[in-house]
Motif scaffolding. Structure first.
Motif, PDB file in Angstrom:
ATOM      1  N   MET A   1       0.846  -1.197   0.000  1.00 11.18           N
ATOM      2  CA  MET A   1       0.000   0.000   0.000  1.00 11.18           C
ATOM      3  C   MET A   1       0.882   1.248   0.000  1.00 11.18           C
ATOM      4  O   MET A   1       1.846   1.327   0.746  1.00 11.18           O
ATOM      5  N   THR A   2       0.558   2.186  -0.882  1.00 12.00           N
ATOM      6  CA  THR A   2       1.307   3.433  -1.027  1.00 12.00           C
ATOM      7  C   THR A   2       0.344   4.609  -0.894  1.00 12.00           C
ATOM      8  O   THR A   2      -0.810   4.501  -1.303  1.00 12.00           O
ATOM      9  N   THR A   3       0.806   5.712  -0.342  1.00 11.70           N
ATOM     10  CA  THR A   3      -0.011   6.916  -0.253  1.00 11.70           C
ATOM     11  C   THR A   3       0.639   8.035  -1.053  1.00 11.70           C
ATOM     12  O   THR A   3       1.839   8.283  -0.933  1.00 11.70           O
ATOM     13  N   LEU A   4      -0.178   8.689  -1.892  1.00 10.14           N
ATOM     14  CA  LEU A   4       0.286   9.809  -2.707  1.00 10.14           C
ATOM     15  C   LEU A   4      -0.486  11.068  -2.346  1.00 10.14           C
ATOM     16  O   LEU A   4      -1.683  10.998  -2.091  1.00 10.14           O
ATOM     17  N   GLU A   5       0.190  12.205  -2.355  1.00  4.89           N
ATOM     18  CA  GLU A   5      -0.510  13.486  -2.323  1.00  4.89           C
ATOM     19  C   GLU A   5      -0.555  14.013  -3.744  1.00  4.89           C
ATOM     20  O   GLU A   5       0.447  13.966  -4.467  1.00  4.89           O
ATOM     21  N   ILE A   6      -1.714  14.490  -4.166  1.00  7.91           N
ATOM     22  CA  ILE A   6      -1.930  14.911  -5.548  1.00  7.91           C
ATOM     23  C   ILE A   6      -2.494  16.325  -5.541  1.00  7.91           C
ATOM     24  O   ILE A   6      -3.502  16.596  -4.878  1.00  7.91           O
ATOM     25  N   ASP A   7      -1.858  17.201  -6.265  1.00 10.71           N
ATOM     26  CA  ASP A   7      -2.342  18.577  -6.355  1.00 10.71           C
ATOM     27  C   ASP A   7      -3.651  18.642  -7.134  1.00 10.71           C
ATOM     28  O   ASP A   7      -3.807  17.971  -8.155  1.00 10.71           O
ATOM     29  N   THR A   8      -4.584  19.443  -6.635  1.00 12.19           N
ATOM     30  CA  THR A   8      -5.846  19.691  -7.326  1.00 12.19           C
ATOM     31  C   THR A   8      -6.096  21.201  -7.316  1.00 12.19           C
ATOM     32  O   THR A   8      -5.405  21.945  -6.614  1.00 12.19           O
ATOM     33  N   PRO A   9      -7.095  21.682  -8.058  1.00 13.07           N
ATOM     34  CA  PRO A   9      -7.386  23.122  -8.027  1.00 13.07           C
ATOM     35  C   PRO A   9      -7.817  23.637  -6.658  1.00 13.07           C
ATOM     36  O   PRO A   9      -7.867  24.848  -6.447  1.00 13.07           O
ATOM     37  N   HIS A  10      -8.119  22.737  -5.725  1.00 13.34           N
ATOM     38  CA  HIS A  10      -8.621  23.156  -4.413  1.00 13.34           C
ATOM     39  C   HIS A  10      -7.774  22.614  -3.273  1.00 13.34           C
ATOM     40  O   HIS A  10      -8.280  22.367  -2.175  1.00 13.34           O
ATOM     41  N   GLY A  11      -6.493  22.450  -3.547  1.00 13.90           N
ATOM     42  CA  GLY A  11      -5.583  21.960  -2.528  1.00 13.90           C
ATOM     43  C   GLY A  11      -5.232  20.505  -2.752  1.00 13.90           C
ATOM     44  O   GLY A  11      -5.820  19.826  -3.596  1.00 13.90           O
ATOM     45  N   GLY A  53      -8.955  -8.374  -9.342  1.00 14.45           N
ATOM     46  CA  GLY A  53      -8.000  -7.934 -10.346  1.00 14.45           C
ATOM     47  C   GLY A  53      -8.014  -6.451 -10.640  1.00 14.45           C
ATOM     48  O   GLY A  53      -7.622  -6.042 -11.735  1.00 14.45           O
ATOM     49  N   LEU A  54      -8.441  -5.641  -9.679  1.00 11.85           N
ATOM     50  CA  LEU A  54      -8.430  -4.195  -9.870  1.00 11.85           C
ATOM     51  C   LEU A  54      -7.455  -3.540  -8.900  1.00 11.85           C
ATOM     52  O   LEU A  54      -7.422  -3.880  -7.715  1.00 11.85           O
ATOM     53  N   ASP A  55      -6.651  -2.605  -9.412  1.00 12.82           N
ATOM     54  CA  ASP A  55      -5.953  -1.692  -8.527  1.00 12.82           C
ATOM     55  C   ASP A  55      -7.003  -0.765  -7.917  1.00 12.82           C
ATOM     56  O   ASP A  55      -7.960  -0.380  -8.597  1.00 12.82           O
ATOM     57  N   VAL A  56      -6.834  -0.380  -6.660  1.00 17.68           N
ATOM     58  CA  VAL A  56      -7.811   0.479  -5.983  1.00 17.68           C
ATOM     59  C   VAL A  56      -7.118   1.701  -5.395  1.00 17.68           C
ATOM     60  O   VAL A  56      -6.087   1.575  -4.726  1.00 17.68           O
ATOM     61  N   ALA A  57      -7.682   2.875  -5.657  1.00 17.50           N
ATOM     62  CA  ALA A  57      -7.228   4.111  -5.033  1.00 17.50           C
ATOM     63  C   ALA A  57      -8.347   4.635  -4.144  1.00 17.50           C
ATOM     64  O   ALA A  57      -9.435   4.945  -4.632  1.00 17.50           O
ATOM     65  N   LEU A  58      -8.085   4.710  -2.845  1.00 14.04           N
ATOM     66  CA  LEU A  58      -9.021   5.325  -1.904  1.00 14.04           C
ATOM     67  C   LEU A  58      -8.664   6.807  -1.834  1.00 14.04           C
ATOM     68  O   LEU A  58      -7.567   7.166  -1.398  1.00 14.04           O
ATOM     69  N   VAL A  59      -9.573   7.649  -2.296  1.00 10.51           N
ATOM     70  CA  VAL A  59      -9.260   9.063  -2.520  1.00 10.51           C
ATOM     71  C   VAL A  59      -9.841   9.931  -1.400  1.00 10.51           C
ATOM     72  O   VAL A  59     -11.044   9.901  -1.136  1.00 10.51           O
ATOM     73  N   GLU A  60      -8.960  10.703  -0.753  1.00  6.92           N
ATOM     74  CA  GLU A  60      -9.382  11.678   0.258  1.00  6.92           C
ATOM     75  C   GLU A  60      -9.468  13.056  -0.381  1.00  6.92           C
ATOM     76  O   GLU A  60      -8.478  13.542  -0.948  1.00  6.92           O
ATOM     77  N   GLN A  61     -10.621  13.665  -0.277  1.00  5.67           N
ATOM     78  CA  GLN A  61     -10.817  14.994  -0.838  1.00  5.67           C
ATOM     79  C   GLN A  61      -9.956  16.028  -0.089  1.00  5.67           C
ATOM     80  O   GLN A  61      -9.633  15.844   1.084  1.00  5.67           O
ATOM     81  N   PRO A  62      -9.611  17.137  -0.769  1.00 10.34           N
ATOM     82  CA  PRO A  62      -8.759  18.151  -0.131  1.00 10.34           C
ATOM     83  C   PRO A  62      -9.272  18.676   1.209  1.00 10.34           C
ATOM     84  O   PRO A  62      -8.472  18.945   2.109  1.00 10.34           O
ATOM     85  N   ALA A  79     -14.144  18.852  -9.233  1.00 14.49           N
ATOM     86  CA  ALA A  79     -12.894  19.293  -9.856  1.00 14.49           C
ATOM     87  C   ALA A  79     -11.691  18.579  -9.237  1.00 14.49           C
ATOM     88  O   ALA A  79     -10.760  18.158  -9.947  1.00 14.49           O
ATOM     89  N   ALA A  80     -11.700  18.435  -7.911  1.00 13.77           N
ATOM     90  CA  ALA A  80     -10.601  17.741  -7.236  1.00 13.77           C
ATOM     91  C   ALA A  80     -10.558  16.270  -7.642  1.00 13.77           C
ATOM     92  O   ALA A  80      -9.486  15.711  -7.925  1.00 13.77           O
ATOM     93  N   TRP A  81     -11.719  15.647  -7.690  1.00 10.64           N
ATOM     94  CA  TRP A  81     -11.810  14.232  -8.075  1.00 10.64           C
ATOM     95  C   TRP A  81     -11.263  14.011  -9.486  1.00 10.64           C
ATOM     96  O   TRP A  81     -10.483  13.083  -9.733  1.00 10.64           O
ATOM     97  N   LEU A  82     -11.662  14.860 -10.418  1.00  9.49           N
ATOM     98  CA  LEU A  82     -11.199  14.721 -11.801  1.00  9.49           C
ATOM     99  C   LEU A  82      -9.700  14.953 -11.907  1.00  9.49           C
ATOM    100  O   LEU A  82      -9.019  14.298 -12.715  1.00  9.49           O
ATOM    101  N   ALA A  83      -9.162  15.867 -11.097  1.00  9.61           N
ATOM    102  CA  ALA A  83      -7.718  16.090 -11.094  1.00  9.61           C
ATOM    103  C   ALA A  83      -6.977  14.843 -10.612  1.00  9.61           C
ATOM    104  O   ALA A  83      -5.939  14.462 -11.173  1.00  9.61           O
ATOM    105  N   VAL A  84      -7.506  14.201  -9.587  1.00 11.55           N
ATOM    106  CA  VAL A  84      -6.901  12.962  -9.082  1.00 11.55           C
ATOM    107  C   VAL A  84      -6.994  11.866 -10.138  1.00 11.55           C
ATOM    108  O   VAL A  84      -6.011  11.150 -10.400  1.00 11.55           O
ATOM    109  N   ALA A  85      -8.160  11.722 -10.761  1.00 10.03           N
ATOM    110  CA  ALA A  85      -8.338  10.687 -11.781  1.00 10.03           C
ATOM    111  C   ALA A  85      -7.388  10.898 -12.953  1.00 10.03           C
ATOM    112  O   ALA A  85      -6.787   9.941 -13.470  1.00 10.03           O
ATOM    113  N   GLU A  86      -7.230  12.158 -13.361  1.00 14.14           N
ATOM    114  CA  GLU A  86      -6.324  12.451 -14.477  1.00 14.14           C
ATOM    115  C   GLU A  86      -4.880  12.122 -14.106  1.00 14.14           C
ATOM    116  O   GLU A  86      -4.137  11.523 -14.903  1.00 14.14           O
TER     117      GLU A  86
END
Length: 203
Positions: A1-11, A53-62, A79-86
């Motif tokens: 398990m890995t955790t990433l921080e991802i920039d979005t338009p709202h933090g 057989g799926l990779d899973v990303a549990l996404v925390e909103q900003p 907008a934040a969700w789409l930034a993470v997905a992209e």
């Protein structure tokens, strides 16, 4: 398990990544308005999805990453969700079909963004059809607007309402209420079997 921080338009958002041995798709799961990614149904579905057989990303909103409990407005969540997905679609799960999903508020975000995010399917855990006691304030249009295959897993005593099955929308009713904590094993089994079935034509 890995955790990433991802920039979005709202933090910055945060994604907790769980990898399947040989991934055939990636599932992005969002949390409820006042809860986090440790909700029992999200944890159980993560295990079932990786087994399928799926990779899973549990996404925390900003707003959650920033320590706030009150959710951001819908347009900011989307907008934040789409930034993470992209970001994830261009890196961690590049080339894999994306399934959007989440519980409660996270399910609404998944539905609203499915088309723009090019999701192949949407998994809704406890979709909040309306606020408790206010059936006139329906959000069913968000669910009805999804053109991809949809699974809704709903507690039989959910005060947020019960959606109906429709063309390309399956609704599975399980014991319990909006938390889906009463029978997480059935929630996980239902989600895992559905994911395997809808992804078969893409293999």
């Amino acid at each position: 398990m890995t955790t990433l921080e991802i920039d979005t338009p709202h933090g910055p958002a945060r994604a907790e990544l769980h990898c399947a041995p040989e991934a055939r798709a990636a599932l992005l799961l969002g949390h409820g308005a006042g809860g986090g990614i440790s909700a029992p149904d999200l944890v159980a579905v993560t295990r079932a999805a990786t087994a399928a057989g799926l990779d899973v990303a549990l996404v925390e909103q900003p707003y959650r990453v920033a320590g706030r409990r009150a959710p951001a407005p819908a347009r900011q969540l989307d907008a934040a969700w789409l930034a993470v997905a992209e970001h994830l679609g261009a890196s961690w799960c590049e080339g894999l079909p994306l399934v959007f999903g989440g519980r409660s508020s996270g399910a609404r975000v998944a539905c609203r963004t499915a088309a723009e995010g090019q999701a192949v399917a949407v998994l809704c855990l406890a979709f909040p059809v309306h606020p408790p006691g206010k059936p006139e304030k329906t959000r069913i249009a968000e669910l009805a607007g999804v053109e991809q295959p949809v699974l809704v897993v709903q507690g039989e005593r959910d005060p947020f309402g019960m959606p109906e099955a429709a063309h390309h929308r399956e609704v599975v009713v399980v014991p319990g209420d909006h938390s889906l904590k009463a029978d997480v094993a059935t929630v996980a089994k239902t989600a895992g079997e559905w994911l395997s079935r809808i992804l078969r034509p893409l293999d």
